[in-house]
Design a protein around this motif. Structure first.
Motif, PDB file in Angstrom:
ATOM      1  N   GLN A 165       0.828  -1.201   0.000  1.00 45.09           N
ATOM      2  CA  GLN A 165       0.000   0.000   0.000  1.00 45.09           C
ATOM      3  C   GLN A 165       0.868   1.259   0.000  1.00 45.09           C
ATOM      4  OE1 GLN A 165      -2.444   1.092   3.492  1.00 45.09           O
ATOM      5  NE2 GLN A 165      -4.204   0.895   2.136  1.00 45.09           N
ATOM      6  N   ILE A 166       0.551   2.183  -0.899  1.00 48.51           N
ATOM      7  CA  ILE A 166       1.318   3.424  -1.019  1.00 48.51           C
ATOM      8  C   ILE A 166       0.665   4.523  -0.186  1.00 48.51           C
ATOM      9  CG2 ILE A 166       2.198   5.164  -2.617  1.00 48.51           C
ATOM     10  CD1 ILE A 166       1.916   3.040  -4.850  1.00 48.51           C
ATOM     11  N   TYR A 167      -0.579   4.802  -0.487  1.00 46.86           N
ATOM     12  CA  TYR A 167      -1.380   5.794   0.231  1.00 46.86           C
ATOM     13  C   TYR A 167      -2.811   5.303   0.277  1.00 46.86           C
ATOM     14  CZ  TYR A 167       1.656   9.923   0.781  1.00 46.86           C
ATOM     15  OH  TYR A 167       2.614  10.824   1.184  1.00 46.86           O
ATOM     16  N   TYR A 168      -3.554   5.824   1.241  1.00 52.09           N
ATOM     17  CA  TYR A 168      -4.972   5.546   1.281  1.00 52.09           C
ATOM     18  C   TYR A 168      -5.739   6.799   1.694  1.00 52.09           C
ATOM     19  CZ  TYR A 168      -4.434   4.964   6.371  1.00 52.09           C
ATOM     20  OH  TYR A 168      -4.160   5.159   7.708  1.00 52.09           O
ATOM     21  N   SER A 169      -7.039   6.746   1.454  1.00 56.23           N
ATOM     22  CA  SER A 169      -7.898   7.883   1.802  1.00 56.23           C
ATOM     23  C   SER A 169      -9.200   7.341   2.373  1.00 56.23           C
ATOM     24  CB  SER A 169      -8.185   8.723   0.559  1.00 56.23           C
ATOM     25  OG  SER A 169      -9.207   9.658   0.813  1.00 56.23           O
ATOM     26  N   MET A 170      -9.571   7.842   3.536  1.00 58.31           N
ATOM     27  CA  MET A 170     -10.794   7.366   4.174  1.00 58.31           C
ATOM     28  C   MET A 170     -12.001   8.225   3.799  1.00 58.31           C
ATOM     29  SD  MET A 170      -9.380   6.070   7.845  1.00 58.31           S
ATOM     30  CE  MET A 170     -10.672   4.863   8.046  1.00 58.31           C
ATOM     31  N   ASN A 171     -11.738   9.364   3.184  1.00 53.64           N
ATOM     32  CA  ASN A 171     -12.849  10.200   2.714  1.00 53.64           C
ATOM     33  C   ASN A 171     -12.263  11.418   2.018  1.00 53.64           C
ATOM     34  OD1 ASN A 171     -15.505  11.149   2.324  1.00 53.64           O
ATOM     35  ND2 ASN A 171     -16.099  10.412   4.366  1.00 53.64           N
ATOM     36  N   VAL A 172     -13.120  12.249   1.511  1.00 47.60           N
ATOM     37  CA  VAL A 172     -12.675  13.470   0.825  1.00 47.60           C
ATOM     38  C   VAL A 172     -11.787  14.292   1.763  1.00 47.60           C
ATOM     39  CG1 VAL A 172     -13.440  15.624  -0.238  1.00 47.60           C
ATOM     40  CG2 VAL A 172     -14.712  13.509  -0.629  1.00 47.60           C
ATOM     41  N   GLU A 173     -10.660  14.734   1.229  1.00 49.10           N
ATOM     42  CA  GLU A 173      -9.688  15.559   1.947  1.00 49.10           C
ATOM     43  C   GLU A 173      -9.003  14.837   3.111  1.00 49.10           C
ATOM     44  OE1 GLU A 173      -8.742  18.124   0.575  1.00 49.10           O
ATOM     45  OE2 GLU A 173     -10.378  19.089  -0.473  1.00 49.10           O
ATOM     46  N   VAL A 174      -9.159  13.523   3.205  1.00 51.65           N
ATOM     47  CA  VAL A 174      -8.506  12.749   4.261  1.00 51.65           C
ATOM     48  C   VAL A 174      -7.622  11.692   3.618  1.00 51.65           C
ATOM     49  CG1 VAL A 174      -8.802  11.271   6.289  1.00 51.65           C
ATOM     50  CG2 VAL A 174     -10.470  13.081   5.819  1.00 51.65           C
ATOM     51  N   THR A 175      -6.309  11.893   3.693  1.00 48.22           N
ATOM     52  CA  THR A 175      -5.388  10.925   3.115  1.00 48.22           C
ATOM     53  C   THR A 175      -4.309  10.590   4.138  1.00 48.22           C
ATOM     54  OG1 THR A 175      -3.925  12.610   2.168  1.00 48.22           O
ATOM     55  CG2 THR A 175      -5.747  11.837   0.788  1.00 48.22           C
ATOM     56  N   ASP A 176      -3.708   9.411   3.981  1.00 47.76           N
ATOM     57  CA  ASP A 176      -2.655   9.014   4.915  1.00 47.76           C
ATOM     58  C   ASP A 176      -1.690   8.077   4.219  1.00 47.76           C
ATOM     59  OD1 ASP A 176      -2.799   8.281   8.489  1.00 47.76           O
ATOM     60  OD2 ASP A 176      -1.181   8.973   7.192  1.00 47.76           O
ATOM     61  N   LYS A 177      -0.487   7.999   4.766  1.00 50.14           N
ATOM     62  CA  LYS A 177       0.555   7.171   4.177  1.00 50.14           C
ATOM     63  C   LYS A 177       0.298   5.699   4.434  1.00 50.14           C
ATOM     64  CE  LYS A 177       4.102  10.704   4.864  1.00 50.14           C
ATOM     65  NZ  LYS A 177       5.353  11.059   5.552  1.00 50.14           N
ATOM     66  N   GLY A 178       0.640   4.904   3.434  1.00 46.56           N
ATOM     67  CA  GLY A 178       0.644   3.470   3.604  1.00 46.56           C
ATOM     68  C   GLY A 178       2.031   2.994   3.966  1.00 46.56           C
ATOM     69  N   ASP A 179       2.420   1.861   3.407  1.00 47.21           N
ATOM     70  CA  ASP A 179       3.702   1.265   3.767  1.00 47.21           C
ATOM     71  C   ASP A 179       4.885   1.799   2.954  1.00 47.21           C
ATOM     72  OD1 ASP A 179       1.814  -1.715   4.033  1.00 47.21           O
ATOM     73  OD2 ASP A 179       2.548  -0.493   5.695  1.00 47.21           O
TER      74      ASP A 179
END
Lengths: 111, 113
Positions: free
Chosen positions: B45-59
C-alpha cells in the motif's frame, strides 16, 4: 520477518488435481482473512473471505484458517485450466482497516 | 457497471518528468487506496484515503503524492519519478474498512527510464 508469507510458486498441476495454497502470518491481531485471485494483466478480485478459524466452502473452493498456528489455506478441488491465476492471501485487522497481502502464488492448471 | 478505472494503462517515461495516474470509482465508496505490485514483494500500500480531503501514508509512500478532492477520484502523483518506481500500480476502493471487499482497477504498468 514479513507479516504474511506465501510461497510464490509457480505451481503447475494437471486438470482435476486438488490444489493447496498456503500462507502464514505473524500478527495475531488479524481478524479476517481474504483470498484474492488475479488473472494475468488484470486487477485482483475477491475470491473468498472468512472471519473465524475453521473452514468455509464455496463450490470447488475451501478456505481454511487456523488462528492458533497462524496458518491460512485455500483448497481448490477438481482444478480447471480457468483456475490458472495468481492467488493472494490477505489477512486484515478491523482496528486498522488494512489488508496485508501475501506475495501471491502463481498457479497453472494444465489440460 | 460498478468499476474502478485507471488511466493510463501503460506509461513509459523518463526520470524526473512529473506524471499523474488517475483513478475513478463509481460505487460511492469512501475508502480508496493505491498499491504497487512488484515480483516477490506482492501488493504494498502506497497511500490511502478514508474520505474526501482525508489521506494518509501506507507502507511505501516515499516519492508519491495523492489528493482526494472528490469522493470518486483519487489520483496518484509522481513529482519526480525514478527508475525504482517502475512497477505495476493498482487503485482500489471499498465501502469501508473492517473486512469489506476491495475493488481493484485494471492496473497501470509504469516504466521509468
Amino acid at each position: 520477518q514479513k507479516e504474511v508469507e506465501q510461497d510464490p510458486g509457480p505451481l503447475s498441476v494437471p486438470e482435476g488435481a486438488i490444489v493447496s495454497l498456503n500462507c502464514t502470518y505473524s500478527n495475531s491481531a488479524f481478524q479476517y482473512f481474504m483470498w484474492y485471485r488475479q488473472y494475468s494483466r488484470k486487477g485482483p478480485e475477491l475470491l473468498m473471505y472468512t472471519y473465524s478459524s475453521g473452514n468455509k466452502e464455496d463450490g470447488r473452493f475451501t478456505a481454511q484458517v487456523d488462528k492458533s498456528s497462524k496458518y491460512i489455506s485455500l483448497f481448490i478441488r477438481d482444478s480447471q485450466p480457468s483456475d490458472s491465476a495468481t492467488y493472494l492471501c490477505a489477512p486484515g485487522s478491523s482496528n486498522t482497516g488494512k489488508l496485508i497481502f501475501g506475495q501471491g502464488t502463481t498457479l497453472q492448471v494444465k489440460p | 457497471e460498478a468499476q474502478v478505472t485507471q488511466n493510463p494503462r501503460y506509461l513509459i517515461t523518463v526520470t524526473g518528468k512529473k506524471l499523474t495516474v488517475t483513478c475513478s470509482q463509481n460505487m460511492n465508496h469512501e475508502y480508496m487506496s493505491w498499491y504497487r505490485q512488484d515480483p516477490g514483494l506482492g501488493l504494498r500500500q502506497i497511500y490511502y484515503s478514508m474520505n474526501v480531503e482525508v489521506t494518509d501514508k501506507g507502507d511505501v509512500p516515499e516519492g508519491y503524492k495523492v489528493s482526494r478532492k472528490e469522493k470518486r477520484n483519487f489520483p496518484l502523483i509522481l513529482e519526480s519519478p525514478s527508475p525504482n518506481q517502475t512497477s505495476l500500480y493498482f487503485c482500489a476502493s471499498t465501502i469501508g474498512t473492517g473486512g469489506n471487499e476491495q475493488f481493484f482497477g485494471p492496473g497501470t504498468r509504469l516504466t521509468v527510464l
